[in-house]
Design an enzyme around this catalytic site. Structure first.
Site, short mmCIF file in Angstrom:
data_model
loop_
_atom_site.label_atom_id
_atom_site.label_comp_id
_atom_site.label_asym_id
_atom_site.label_seq_id
_atom_site.Cartn_x
_atom_site.Cartn_y
_atom_site.Cartn_z
N HIS A 1 -24.00 -13.76 -4.25
CA HIS A 1 -23.17 -13.96 -5.25
C HIS A 1 -23.31 -15.35 -6.05
CE1 HIS A 1 -18.66 -13.02 -7.29
NE2 HIS A 1 -19.49 -14.08 -8.13
N HIS B 1 -23.89 -17.90 -9.13
CA HIS B 1 -24.03 -18.27 -10.72
C HIS B 1 -24.99 -19.27 -10.67
CE1 HIS B 1 -19.95 -16.57 -11.96
NE2 HIS B 1 -19.92 -16.51 -10.65
N HIS C 1 -12.97 -20.21 -15.45
CA HIS C 1 -13.09 -19.06 -16.40
C HIS C 1 -12.26 -19.41 -17.97
CE1 HIS C 1 -14.00 -15.81 -13.90
NE2 HIS C 1 -13.59 -16.56 -12.76
#
Length: 575
Positions: free
Chosen positions: A142, A144, A328
């Site tokens: 996972h 980024h 986010h």
């Protein structure tokens, strides 16, 4: 026959059957289950390098040249290592040939020693494994890919494979693990040639028609990522899974926190029993609020969670709201954005996450690098969680009072073999087994899980602790991680893999893109189920109370206290 005391033997040759080793400063203790170095007929035929030791011409070193066969000398041998892997905790010599593991057993000179299955010759390098624990290189599934500096940080922590998406510090990459579109995919694969790390990339899976998704699979992605920030609707889920089935690539999902396009039942229904990796099957990372943990009970969901909430401590809740707002692209001045953030952070589900890992119900452990996770702490936090659960829950069923072998195998599998199986790369990496890529991590027991001594990529040392390069010896303090010869030039590109889809390999994207690293295609992504997750296949009936957030597995309330102190922390770090 001359004898030697057990302590003296362990200090000279490493622990043997029945000896126990504490992992760092945790409460976790492992015991050696078998000793493959005894295949010569017992104690007394061990090999060790050094002045006055065994690996010398005509003694432990034969006259045989290097070659591809089992009777030829290997390129490198690791002597007397303690292997900790999902399949066992054993003492063994490890033979490396080229970029792969050639043998696990007894090394030496077959001309003068019995039971030798790893031949040492004049062309064999030696790594002294006595007193060291060796694990398979970690797999962080996972990622980024926000900055390339993550890769050195991860390698120094014992991670040798990174799977994820992104294009650098772009706004989309800050929030989602997607490398969208053929041009971006090609550029990331080109960039991968510069790093001593196995790399694979996810495309963007959020689409209701298949054409753009097929294009990304053909360009070389190993999977497609569905993320709520791009709109994880039932239609997008169905379309993405259909394309993945065509191309035998994995699907990773970050589901709809706001429940705008459906609830957890709708997401489960949209999969129609098809396999996908459920990223953020956890207490605060995102996905259907508050009951994303229900997918732990679904056979086609391969659950993983990320390290910022692991393990649950008194500091966990305080850092999460601000962290979420940044990652986010939310604004604390907007009430709806703040409510969105606060809906994702629930102490009850965070506490349950620890226990679900300990039960083997959450199968994988990852970082969520720079996007609510720490890329260099996958291994560290995994073992901290194992320690916390032993302290709070006691021994696992099947583990005797003497050791924690069962728990150790369960937790090591979470960041090695299980992400490899889930993402279709277990034929290459994920465990210490003959034929697999020689990605090995060496740990002094006192520093286990915290700071590896040595990291090998494809059978060659790529990173290590090193002192002053102008010193008269290699060990003066302070030492810090530095890239080694395996991280440079052609050794780098021979020692690491780039994972791609089968379609991309068949169309020779390596030549089209001008790549130098060897390519390996992912496979068997669409047939894997929760039951294939090693030591982590528990499939409980899950209940999450929408009002109180209480979590139950097979009727058992899952709750634990936050830790006020942890091992593997300030004893090892200045900052």
């Amino acid at each position: 026959m001359a004898t030697i005391g057990r302590r003296a033997y362990a200090e000279m040759y490493g622990p043997t059957v029945g000896d126990r080793v504490r992992l760092a400063d945790t409460e976790l203790v492992i015991e050696v289950e078998a000793d493959y170095t005894l295949r010569a007929g017992g104690y007394g035929e061990e090999v060790k390098f050094g002045g006055g030791k065994v690996i010398r011409d005509g003694m432990g070193q034969s006259q045989r040249p290097n070659g591809p066969g089992p009777h030829d000398a290997v390129d490198c041998v690791v002597t007397n290592a303690l292997i900790l892997d999902h399949w066992g905790i054993v003492k063994a010599d490890i033979g490396l040939r080229g970029q792969r593991i050639a043998a696990i057993g007894k090394a030496g000179n077959p001309d003068v020693q019995p039971g030798i299955d790893i031949v040492i010759g004049p062309g064999t390098e030696v790594i002294a494994g006595e007193g060291l624990i060796v694990t398979a290189g970690g797999i962080d599934c996972h990622i980024h890919f926000i900055c390339p500096q993550q890769i050195e940080e991860a390698l120094s922590s014992g991670v040798t494979t990174m799977l994820g998406g992104g294009t650098g510090p772009a706004t989309g990459t800050f929030a989602t693990t997607c490398t969208p579109g053929p041009e971006n995919i090609a550029n990331m694969l080109r960039a991968a040639d510069a790093f001593p790390m196995n790399l694979g990339f996810f495309g963007k899976g959020n689409a209701s028609r298949p054409e753009a998704l097929r294009q990304q699979v053909e360009a070389g992605v190993i999977g497609l990522k569905l993320h709520e920030d791009w709109g994880t609707t039932p239609a997008a889920i169905d379309c993405c899974l259909s394309v993945a089935d065509e191309g035998d690539v994995q699907v990773a999902i970050h589901s709809d926190t706001l429940n705008e396009s459906g609830f957890v039942e709708d997401t489960i229904g949209a999969t129609k029993g098809r396999t996908l990796c459920a990223f953020h099957t956890e207490g605060a990372g995102g996905g259907h609020a508050p009951d994303i943990l229900r997918v732990v009970g679904e056979a086609n969901f391969l659950p993983s969670s990320t390290n910022p909430t692991m393990p649950y401590t008194v500091n966990t809740l305080d850092e999460h709201v601000d962290m979420l707002m940044v990652c986010h692209h939310l604004d604390a001045a907007i009430a709806e954005d703040l409510a969105f953030a606060e809906s994702r952070i629930r102490r009850e589900t965070i506490a349950a996450e620890d226990i679900l890992h300990d039960l083997g119900a959450i199968s994988m452990f990852s970082s969520d690098s720079q996007a609510m996770g720490r890329v260099g702490e996958v291994v560290l936090r995994c073992w901290q969680t194992a320690h916390k659960m032993k302290v709070q829950r006691g021994k696992l069923p099947g583990d005797p009072e003497r050791h924690d072998n069962g728990r150790a195998k369960r937790y090591v599998a979470k960041y090695t073999i299980n992400p490899a199986i889930a993402h279709g790369v277990s034929h290459e990496v994920g465990s210490i087994e003959v034929g697999k890529w020689a990605d090995l991590v060496f740990w002094r027991p006192a520093f286990f899980g915290v700071k590896p001594s040595l990291v090998m990529k494809g059978g060659f040392i790529a990173s290590a602790l090193m002192g002053d390069a102008n010193a008269s010896i290699p060990t003066p303090q302070p030492v810090h991680y530095r890239p080694m010869f395996g991280a440079f030039g052609g050794a780098l590109t021979r020692g690491s893999l780039s994972f791609v889809s089968q379609a991309a390999l068949a169309s020779e994207v390596g030549s089209v893109y001008g790549l130098r690293k060897p390519l390996s295609a992912v496979k068997q992504c669409r047939t894997v189920k929760k039951g294939d997750m090693v030591h982590n296949a528990y499939l409980p009936r899950m209940e999450v109370d929408a009002q109180t957030y209480q979590v139950r597995a097979d009727g058992q309330l899952l709750t634990c206290e936050p830790a006020t102190a942890l091992p593997m922390t300030q004893r090892y770090f200045l900052f």
